[in-house]
Scaffold this motif. Structure first.
Motif, PDB file in Angstrom:
ATOM      1  N   ILE A 219      -7.118 -12.934   1.437  1.00  9.81           N
ATOM      2  CA  ILE A 219      -5.669 -12.655   2.542  1.00  9.81           C
ATOM      3  C   ILE A 219      -5.670 -10.801   2.163  1.00  9.81           C
ATOM      4  CG2 ILE A 219      -3.306 -13.144   3.424  1.00  9.81           C
ATOM      5  CD1 ILE A 219      -4.024 -16.121   3.054  1.00  9.81           C
ATOM      6  N   PHE A 220      -5.319 -10.807   1.064  1.00  9.13           N
ATOM      7  CA  PHE A 220      -4.767  -9.557   0.286  1.00  9.13           C
ATOM      8  C   PHE A 220      -5.925  -8.209   0.934  1.00  9.13           C
ATOM      9  CE2 PHE A 220      -2.000 -10.418  -3.238  1.00  9.13           C
ATOM     10  CZ  PHE A 220      -1.152 -11.085  -2.530  1.00  9.13           C
ATOM     11  N   CYS A 221      -7.331  -9.176   0.078  1.00  8.23           N
ATOM     12  CA  CYS A 221      -8.570  -8.160   0.467  1.00  8.23           C
ATOM     13  C   CYS A 221      -8.795  -7.581   2.060  1.00  8.23           C
ATOM     14  CB  CYS A 221      -9.606  -8.477   0.603  1.00  8.23           C
ATOM     15  SG  CYS A 221      -9.310  -8.470  -1.772  1.00  8.23           S
TER      16      CYS A 221
ATOM     17  N   VAL B 270      -8.265  -4.818  -6.524  1.00  7.59           N
ATOM     18  CA  VAL B 270      -6.948  -5.590  -6.411  1.00  7.59           C
ATOM     19  C   VAL B 270      -7.487  -6.860  -6.545  1.00  7.59           C
ATOM     20  CG1 VAL B 270      -6.229  -7.839  -4.475  1.00  7.59           C
ATOM     21  CG2 VAL B 270      -6.388  -4.533  -4.001  1.00  7.59           C
ATOM     22  N   LYS B 271      -9.391  -8.022  -6.819  1.00  7.62           N
ATOM     23  CA  LYS B 271      -9.840  -8.801  -7.442  1.00  7.62           C
ATOM     24  C   LYS B 271     -10.232  -8.754  -8.608  1.00  7.62           C
ATOM     25  CE  LYS B 271     -13.023  -7.889  -3.869  1.00  7.62           C
ATOM     26  NZ  LYS B 271     -14.107  -7.545  -4.113  1.00  7.62           N
ATOM     27  N   ASP B 272     -10.521  -7.660  -9.313  1.00  7.05           N
ATOM     28  CA  ASP B 272     -10.541  -6.967 -10.915  1.00  7.05           C
ATOM     29  C   ASP B 272      -8.775  -7.306 -11.729  1.00  7.05           C
ATOM     30  OD1 ASP B 272     -12.979  -7.216 -10.629  1.00  7.05           O
ATOM     31  OD2 ASP B 272     -12.881  -4.379 -11.135  1.00  7.05           O
ATOM     32  N   THR B 273      -8.044  -7.488 -10.915  1.00  2.10           N
ATOM     33  CA  THR B 273      -6.708  -7.460 -11.867  1.00  2.10           C
ATOM     34  C   THR B 273      -6.600  -9.049 -12.200  1.00  2.10           C
ATOM     35  OG1 THR B 273      -5.586  -8.178  -9.995  1.00  2.10           O
ATOM     36  CG2 THR B 273      -5.704  -5.720  -9.923  1.00  2.10           C
ATOM     37  N   SER B 274      -8.156  -9.329 -11.740  1.00  2.00           N
ATOM     38  CA  SER B 274      -6.995 -10.936 -12.538  1.00  2.00           C
ATOM     39  C   SER B 274      -7.525 -10.958 -13.737  1.00  2.00           C
ATOM     40  CB  SER B 274      -8.394 -12.022 -11.138  1.00  2.00           C
ATOM     41  OG  SER B 274      -9.942 -11.297 -11.336  1.00  2.00           O
ATOM     42  N   LEU B 275      -8.321 -10.023 -13.866  1.00  2.48           N
ATOM     43  CA  LEU B 275      -8.853 -10.203 -15.344  1.00  2.48           C
ATOM     44  C   LEU B 275      -7.714  -9.661 -16.535  1.00  2.48           C
ATOM     45  CD1 LEU B 275     -12.423  -7.292 -15.580  1.00  2.48           C
ATOM     46  CD2 LEU B 275     -12.094 -10.400 -15.580  1.00  2.48           C
ATOM     47  N   ALA B 276      -6.646  -9.255 -15.836  1.00  4.98           N
ATOM     48  CA  ALA B 276      -5.418  -9.178 -16.441  1.00  4.98           C
ATOM     49  C   ALA B 276      -5.111 -10.384 -16.950  1.00  4.98           C
ATOM     50  CB  ALA B 276      -4.390  -8.023 -15.976  1.00  4.98           C
ATOM     51  N   ALA B 277      -5.475 -11.173 -16.323  1.00  2.00           N
ATOM     52  CA  ALA B 277      -5.213 -12.443 -16.630  1.00  2.00           C
ATOM     53  C   ALA B 277      -5.433 -12.280 -18.593  1.00  2.00           C
ATOM     54  CB  ALA B 277      -5.182 -13.905 -15.929  1.00  2.00           C
ATOM     55  N   ASN B 278      -6.318 -12.240 -19.137  1.00  2.00           N
ATOM     56  CA  ASN B 278      -6.780 -12.293 -20.386  1.00  2.00           C
ATOM     57  C   ASN B 278      -6.082 -11.016 -21.494  1.00  2.00           C
ATOM     58  OD1 ASN B 278      -9.609 -13.130 -20.278  1.00  2.00           O
ATOM     59  ND2 ASN B 278      -9.779 -12.123 -18.497  1.00  2.00           N
TER      60      ASN B 278
ATOM     61  N   PRO C  23       3.441 -14.203  -8.100  1.00  2.00           N
ATOM     62  CA  PRO C  23       3.527 -13.028  -8.816  1.00  2.00           C
ATOM     63  C   PRO C  23       2.206 -12.294  -8.201  1.00  2.00           C
ATOM     64  CG  PRO C  23       2.676 -15.901  -9.200  1.00  2.00           C
ATOM     65  CD  PRO C  23       3.874 -15.179  -8.148  1.00  2.00           C
ATOM     66  N   GLY C  24       1.935 -12.944  -6.978  1.00  2.38           N
ATOM     67  CA  GLY C  24       0.994 -11.465  -6.417  1.00  2.38           C
ATOM     68  C   GLY C  24       1.148 -10.717  -6.171  1.00  2.38           C
ATOM     69  N   ILE C  25       2.649 -11.062  -5.456  1.00  2.00           N
ATOM     70  CA  ILE C  25       3.305  -9.897  -5.173  1.00  2.00           C
ATOM     71  C   ILE C  25       3.717  -9.594  -5.732  1.00  2.00           C
ATOM     72  CG2 ILE C  25       5.716  -9.127  -3.204  1.00  2.00           C
ATOM     73  CD1 ILE C  25       4.391 -12.035  -1.795  1.00  2.00           C
ATOM     74  N   LEU C  26       4.958  -9.777  -6.449  1.00  2.00           N
ATOM     75  CA  LEU C  26       5.180  -8.283  -8.244  1.00  2.00           C
ATOM     76  C   LEU C  26       4.855  -8.090  -8.996  1.00  2.00           C
ATOM     77  CD1 LEU C  26       8.258 -11.259  -8.306  1.00  2.00           C
ATOM     78  CD2 LEU C  26       8.257  -9.445  -6.795  1.00  2.00           C
ATOM     79  N   VAL C  27       2.936  -8.824  -9.001  1.00  2.00           N
ATOM     80  CA  VAL C  27       2.060  -8.525 -10.526  1.00  2.00           C
ATOM     81  C   VAL C  27       0.769  -7.677  -9.831  1.00  2.00           C
ATOM     82  CG1 VAL C  27       1.273  -9.117 -12.829  1.00  2.00           C
ATOM     83  CG2 VAL C  27       3.385  -9.578 -11.802  1.00  2.00           C
ATOM     84  N   THR C  28       0.487  -8.467  -8.941  1.00  3.80           N
ATOM     85  CA  THR C  28      -0.832  -8.347  -8.812  1.00  3.80           C
ATOM     86  C   THR C  28      -0.598  -7.006  -7.651  1.00  3.80           C
ATOM     87  OG1 THR C  28      -2.180 -10.112  -8.836  1.00  3.80           O
ATOM     88  CG2 THR C  28      -2.936  -8.829  -7.472  1.00  3.80           C
TER      89      THR C  28
END
Ligand SMILES: Nc1ncnc2c1ncn2[C@@H]1O[C@H](COP(=O)(O)OP(=O)(O)OP(=O)(O)O)[C@@H](O)[C@H]1O
Ligand SMILES: [Mg+2]
Lengths: 221, 250
Positions: free
Chosen positions: A200-202, A159-167, A19-24
């Motif tokens: 790693i992404f960053c 990149v890190k803020d996209t984790s908020l999309a989990a909400n 999902p990191g590669i396909l979504v984030t």
């Protein structure tokens, strides 16, 4: 660490990475591209002092920078449906992240535009060029060069803020991790693992930024 | 033959009247030196002629075409700018272009000239100002004198009828002034029409054929440069010249 935890970590690594590669990553790339477009347009409108539109731009930046990203996500995803506007989670996340990041990047771009020595614009006029030609060929390239490091910073932040999309139900890396945690009860190991993947992404992006800066040093200025 | 005739140019900044009614005639081949104390409106006059400032009043006749200066539409201004050029005190080179790129930019973008043709002209113009071999240098790599010569090459590229110079040597270290003045003298000898705001009294005396003295937004004295220097009418002008000669500038 027990055998079981290592097993879980090994197992979940690809489960989180996918999902990191396909979504984030797509979410980041799409949202940031739109954010850049917004930023350039909004910065140019202010730089050129376009009447009327300029006030709208200031208002946009004021509202976006003055409210939390998480609240913006909730407002659009959970709030708008009561007005009959229902968006799917992923496009909604792209939209909100783009609008949010656009406001910050617009300020970065505006500052960069202001830093380009003004005399070049007059010199462009005297050479017979139009305002848009001068912007496109002389001022914007120099502004981009100035803005490149802070914009890269924003990209890495996003990149890190996209984790908020989990909400808002986007199944990206963080939400995937949460689900695995719910199944396995290994929060420490798994959240450390997802943190590592973000890192790693960053790191890759930081490397790219450095290469880009080197390249720009040759190309412009 | 008259190239440019301007009458009644007025310009205010806020309620400060910076130009208070300027009349000016430029004939082809004229090299007009504009001198005068700081704040007298010399730069503003030049900028008005290039429409970098919009005059409040004034009529311009350029090569037979009448232009009402306060209302001239964009297209008229753009067309005029293709026939004139401006050299700035601070060079204002395009910082993301090489020396050659600076000269060709206007040709390629504004005049839609093929790159190869523009570059040929560019190289020729750079050679003319003694900058052959520096085609690929960036402005940041050049001395002030070299940058200003590139700026002059850029001005020449569009084959202008008139070049306006605003204190082209004032930002230069003394040892670099000569190379720029040399180029300008050569242009004058080739018959280029120029208006030059300058504190270089030698240039005004020996190269220009006319001199204007500005004070407080008006041209208070003008004449052929021989006349002007031999016999200034006003004491004000005499003392100004004396001060320039003593190398005190302002
Ligand atoms: N854009 C502007 N806004 C407000 N005032 C201005 C502007 N440009 C010039 N002025 C004012 O107009 C007056 C004339 O300025 P100008 O630059 O034309 O003088 P100058 O003769 O070129 O002087 P110098 O020899 O110092 O270059 C000055 O008082 C200056 O402060
Ligand atoms: Mg001046």
């Amino acid at each position: 660490m027990t055998e079981r935890v290592l097993e879980i970590l090994r197992d979940s690594f690809t489960k989180i990475l996918i999902p990191g590669i396909l979504v984030t990553i797509p979410l980041t790339v799409l949202a940031f591209s739109f954010a850049l477009i917004i930023a350039v347009v909004v910065a140019l409108i202010q730089f050129a002092k376009v009447r009327g539109l300029r006030q709208i731009c200031r208002f946009y930046i004021w509202v976006i920078r003055g409210t939390p990203l998480l609240v913006q996500l909730y407002l659009i995803f959970y709030g708008l449906p009561s007005l009959g506007v229902v968006l799917n989670a992923f496009p909604c996340a792209v939209l909100v992240f783009a609008i949010n990041e656009g406001a910050y990047c617009a300020e970065t771009m505006r500052a960069a535009l202001e830093s380009v020595p003004r005399g070049q614009i007059e010199a462009g006029y005297c050479a017979g060029m139009s305002y848009l030609q001068i912007m496109r060929r002389i001022v914007l390239p120099q502004a981009f060069r100035t803005a490149f490091p802070p914009l890269s910073n924003s990209l890495i932040g996003m990149v890190k803020d996209t984790s908020l999309a989990a909400n808002i139900t986007v199944v990206e890396m963080f939400m995937t991790t949460q689900r695995i945690v719910a199944r396995t009860y290994e929060p420490l190991a798994l959240y450390a693992e997802v943190a590592l993947i973000y890192l790693i992404f960053c790191t890759v992006l930081t490397r790219l930024q450095r290469a880009g800066e080197k390249r720009l040093a040759h190309v412009a200025q | 033959m008259t190239l440019l005739k301007a009458t009644g140019i007025k310009k205010k900044f806020g309620d400060q009247e910076v130009l208070r009614g300027i009349d000016l005639e430029v004939r082809r081949g004229d090299v007009i030196a504009v001198i005068g104390p700081s704040g007298s409106g010399k730069t503003t006059l030049l900028r008005c002629l290039e429409f970098l400032e919009r005059p409040d009043e004034g009529l311009m006749v350029f090569d037979g075409q009448e232009i009402d200066m306060p209302t001239a539409p964009k297209a008229t201004v753009a067309a005029l700018r293709k026939r004139t050029a401006f050299v700035f005190q601070n060079y204002n080179l395009f910082l993301n272009r090489t020396a050659l790129g600076n000269v060709t930019e206007g040709l390629i973008v504004a005049r839609r000239m093929p790159r190869s043709q523009a570059e040929e002209i560019g190289r020729r113009m750079l050679a003319k100002v003694g900058m052959s071999g520096k085609e690929n240098s960036r402005p940041q790599e050049l001395s002030g004198g070299q940058q200003q010569r590139v700026a002059i090459a850029r001005a020449l590229a569009g084959n202008p009828d008139l070049i306006l110079f605003d204190e082209p040597t004032s930002a230069l270290d003394p040892e670099l002034i000569g190379e720029v003045l040399g180029v300008m003298r050569q242009l004058a000898e080739e018959g280029m029409t120029m208006i030059v705001v300058t504190h270089e009294i030698g240039f005004a005396r020996n190269v220009s054929n006319k001199v204007l003295f500005m004070e407080d937004g008006l041209i208070t004295e003008m004449g052929s440069s021989a006349e002007f220097f031999a016999n200034p009418r006003q004491e004000r002008v005499r003392s100004f010249i004396r001060r320039l000669e003593n190398g005190q500038g302002e």
